[in-house]
Design a protein around this motif. Structure first.
Motif, PDB file in Angstrom:
ATOM      1  N   GLY A  45     -11.634 -16.266 -14.807  1.00  0.00           N
ATOM      2  CA  GLY A  45     -11.301 -17.259 -13.798  1.00  0.00           C
ATOM      3  C   GLY A  45     -11.709 -16.874 -12.386  1.00  0.00           C
ATOM      4  N   VAL A  46     -11.379 -17.756 -11.455  1.00  0.00           N
ATOM      5  CA  VAL A  46     -11.725 -17.582 -10.042  1.00  0.00           C
ATOM      6  C   VAL A  46     -10.449 -17.603  -9.209  1.00  0.00           C
ATOM      7  N   MET A  47     -10.360 -16.694  -8.247  1.00  0.00           N
ATOM      8  CA  MET A  47      -9.219 -16.647  -7.333  1.00  0.00           C
ATOM      9  C   MET A  47      -9.662 -17.021  -5.924  1.00  0.00           C
ATOM     10  N   ARG A  48      -8.730 -17.580  -5.173  1.00  0.00           N
ATOM     11  CA  ARG A  48      -8.986 -17.848  -3.752  1.00  0.00           C
ATOM     12  C   ARG A  48      -7.805 -17.297  -2.963  1.00  0.00           C
ATOM     13  N   VAL A  49      -8.100 -16.329  -2.106  1.00  0.00           N
ATOM     14  CA  VAL A  49      -7.080 -15.661  -1.300  1.00  0.00           C
ATOM     15  C   VAL A  49      -7.202 -16.143   0.135  1.00  0.00           C
ATOM     16  N   VAL A  50      -6.091 -16.554   0.722  1.00  0.00           N
ATOM     17  CA  VAL A  50      -6.086 -17.051   2.096  1.00  0.00           C
ATOM     18  C   VAL A  50      -5.091 -16.242   2.919  1.00  0.00           C
ATOM     19  N   VAL A  74      -2.513 -16.903  -2.917  1.00  0.00           N
ATOM     20  CA  VAL A  74      -3.567 -16.802  -3.926  1.00  0.00           C
ATOM     21  C   VAL A  74      -3.506 -18.014  -4.850  1.00  0.00           C
ATOM     22  N   THR A  75      -4.633 -18.709  -4.983  1.00  0.00           N
ATOM     23  CA  THR A  75      -4.765 -19.802  -5.943  1.00  0.00           C
ATOM     24  C   THR A  75      -5.540 -19.285  -7.145  1.00  0.00           C
ATOM     25  N   MET A  76      -4.968 -19.487  -8.329  1.00  0.00           N
ATOM     26  CA  MET A  76      -5.546 -18.968  -9.565  1.00  0.00           C
ATOM     27  C   MET A  76      -6.145 -20.105 -10.384  1.00  0.00           C
ATOM     28  N   GLU A  77      -7.397 -19.981 -10.759  1.00  0.00           N
ATOM     29  CA  GLU A  77      -8.063 -20.966 -11.617  1.00  0.00           C
ATOM     30  C   GLU A  77      -8.328 -20.331 -12.979  1.00  0.00           C
ATOM     31  N   GLY A  78      -7.328 -20.394 -13.872  1.00  0.00           N
ATOM     32  CA  GLY A  78      -7.482 -19.815 -15.197  1.00  0.00           C
ATOM     33  C   GLY A  78      -7.678 -18.318 -15.176  1.00  0.00           C
ATOM     34  N   VAL A  79      -6.828 -17.619 -14.429  1.00  0.00           N
ATOM     35  CA  VAL A  79      -7.055 -16.201 -14.138  1.00  0.00           C
ATOM     36  C   VAL A  79      -6.140 -15.288 -14.951  1.00  0.00           C
ATOM     37  N   SER A  80      -6.724 -14.224 -15.463  1.00  0.00           N
ATOM     38  CA  SER A  80      -5.981 -13.082 -15.981  1.00  0.00           C
ATOM     39  C   SER A  80      -6.300 -11.910 -15.064  1.00  0.00           C
ATOM     40  N   THR A  81      -5.283 -11.343 -14.432  1.00  0.00           N
ATOM     41  CA  THR A  81      -5.516 -10.307 -13.425  1.00  0.00           C
ATOM     42  C   THR A  81      -5.121  -8.925 -13.917  1.00  0.00           C
ATOM     43  N   PRO A 213     -15.635 -22.011  -8.173  1.00  0.00           N
ATOM     44  CA  PRO A 213     -14.705 -22.337  -9.265  1.00  0.00           C
ATOM     45  C   PRO A 213     -15.237 -23.368 -10.253  1.00  0.00           C
ATOM     46  N   PRO A 214     -15.788 -24.519  -9.812  1.00  0.00           N
ATOM     47  CA  PRO A 214     -16.284 -25.467 -10.821  1.00  0.00           C
ATOM     48  C   PRO A 214     -17.460 -24.924 -11.634  1.00  0.00           C
ATOM     49  N   LEU A 215     -18.329 -24.149 -11.006  1.00  0.00           N
ATOM     50  CA  LEU A 215     -19.425 -23.552 -11.771  1.00  0.00           C
ATOM     51  C   LEU A 215     -18.886 -22.575 -12.814  1.00  0.00           C
ATOM     52  N   ALA A 216     -17.862 -21.799 -12.444  1.00  0.00           N
ATOM     53  CA  ALA A 216     -17.269 -20.854 -13.394  1.00  0.00           C
ATOM     54  C   ALA A 216     -16.605 -21.576 -14.564  1.00  0.00           C
ATOM     55  N   ARG A 217     -16.154 -22.816 -14.322  1.00  0.00           N
ATOM     56  CA  ARG A 217     -15.563 -23.619 -15.406  1.00  0.00           C
ATOM     57  C   ARG A 217     -16.635 -24.244 -16.297  1.00  0.00           C
ATOM     58  N   GLY A 218     -17.910 -24.072 -15.923  1.00  0.00           N
ATOM     59  CA  GLY A 218     -18.995 -24.602 -16.723  1.00  0.00           C
ATOM     60  C   GLY A 218     -19.490 -25.972 -16.307  1.00  0.00           C
ATOM     61  N   THR A 222     -25.783 -30.210 -11.218  1.00  0.00           N
ATOM     62  CA  THR A 222     -25.989 -31.550 -10.645  1.00  0.00           C
ATOM     63  C   THR A 222     -24.692 -32.146 -10.158  1.00  0.00           C
ATOM     64  N   ARG A 223     -23.641 -32.031 -10.959  1.00  0.00           N
ATOM     65  CA  ARG A 223     -22.350 -32.600 -10.562  1.00  0.00           C
ATOM     66  C   ARG A 223     -21.767 -31.870  -9.362  1.00  0.00           C
ATOM     67  N   VAL A 224     -21.829 -30.532  -9.381  1.00  0.00           N
ATOM     68  CA  VAL A 224     -21.274 -29.753  -8.274  1.00  0.00           C
ATOM     69  C   VAL A 224     -22.020 -30.069  -6.983  1.00  0.00           C
ATOM     70  N   ALA A 225     -23.340 -30.160  -7.054  1.00  0.00           N
ATOM     71  CA  ALA A 225     -24.139 -30.481  -5.870  1.00  0.00           C
ATOM     72  C   ALA A 225     -23.750 -31.840  -5.306  1.00  0.00           C
ATOM     73  N   ALA A 226     -23.578 -32.826  -6.185  1.00  0.00           N
ATOM     74  CA  ALA A 226     -23.209 -34.174  -5.733  1.00  0.00           C
ATOM     75  C   ALA A 226     -21.817 -34.174  -5.110  1.00  0.00           C
ATOM     76  N   ASP A 227     -20.879 -33.457  -5.711  1.00  0.00           N
ATOM     77  CA  ASP A 227     -19.504 -33.420  -5.188  1.00  0.00           C
ATOM     78  C   ASP A 227     -19.460 -32.814  -3.786  1.00  0.00           C
ATOM     79  N   LEU A 228     -20.401 -31.931  -3.479  1.00  0.00           N
ATOM     80  CA  LEU A 228     -20.441 -31.274  -2.169  1.00  0.00           C
ATOM     81  C   LEU A 228     -21.332 -32.003  -1.172  1.00  0.00           C
TER      82      LEU A 228
END
Length: 259
Positions: A45-50, A74-81, A213-218, A222-228
């Motif tokens: 998974g992917v983490m985001r620390v603020v 910390v926001t966890m996206e399917g994370v095992s730490t 995070p979305p790329l790590a989810r697979g 194309t979709r990620v580029a459009a969303d951004l």
């Protein structure tokens, strides 16, 4: 130790405590701090620390160094730490602000083994030696450019946080200027003074980091580029490659296990 809170063992007189924790998707650890310094490693998974200073995006198989006493969320996206909680005296070299780092195969193996060590292990012997080797390997960590500085200016900070919720690579500077009731040049000056880079640079960096995070989810490039808000997948791929040193497809395959 697994799935316990560090406060339950923090008073144990050992320089390193290792804890493994599994988090559900989208789990948020509310703002908190630790007495010890923390090496926070994501197996999956992917983490985001603020923090007050910025945001750090942590891809799978990387770690973030969190100094002792620093408030962080910390926001966890399917994370095992796998976390190492380190007595500050044992890591005098530790950075003063968070830092994302590469984790070598050796350190991954050591951290994995450390989680199964009794926290009250003998001060001499195999387990103590393992922890000493962990401390030795931590000193050689290689930093990665996965930080996004955030301003302390209240109005600008609010706009940055709103942007990060719905980033758009073409979000115009004029909109920010209107929201702050200042000119566009003033906004750029604020960015440079507060975060050390201009608005356009910060916006591009934020978009690339938000894509991890979305790329790590697979999800597809194309979709990620459009969303951004990118005009094409090629434009997004070029920006991603310049910053990350690899293409988004290569990153997605490595992070998600897809081809």
């Amino acid at each position: 130790m697994r799935n316990i809170h560090v406060d339950e063992v923090d008073d144990i007189d050992r320089p390193v405590l290792a804890i493994g924790t599994d988090y559900p998707p989208g789990f948020v650890l509310a703002r908190h701090r630790h007495r010890r310094a923390q090496f926070l490693y994501g197996v999956t998974g992917v983490m985001r620390v603020v923090t007050e200073d910025g945001a750090w995006t942590v891809p799978p198989q990387r770690a973030v160094l969190i100094p002792a006493g620093v408030d962080h969320q910390v926001t966890m996206e399917g994370v095992s730490t796998r976390s190492l909680y380190l007595e500050p005296a044992a890591v005098p070299w530790f950075p003063e602000r968070c830092r994302v780092v590469e984790v070598s195969p050796l350190l991954r193996a050591l951290v994995s083994a450390a989680v199964d060590v009794d926290p009250r292990h003998e001060r001499h012997g195999r387990d103590a030696t393992l922890m000493e080797l962990v401390l030795h390997e931590l000193r050689g960590l290689v930093p990665l450019p996965l930080d996004l500085p955030l301003p302390r200016h209240e109005g600008l900070r609010t706009l940055c946080e709103e942007f990060l919720e719905a980033p758009d690579v073409h979000d115009p500077l004029a909109r920010w200027a209107r929201a702050l009731h200042v000119g566009e040049r003033t906004v750029n000056r604020l960015f440079r003074a507060e975060v050390g880079m201009g608005f356009a640079h910060w916006r591009r960096r934020a978009c690339v980091l938000r894509s991890l995070p979305p790329l790590a989810r697979g999800e597809s490039v194309t979709r990620v580029a459009a969303d951004l808000g990118y005009d094409s997948p090629a434009a997004f791929s070029a920006a991603f490659s310049r910053m990350m040193g690899t293409s988004p497809r290569e990153y997605r395959a490595a992070a998600s296990g897809t081809g």
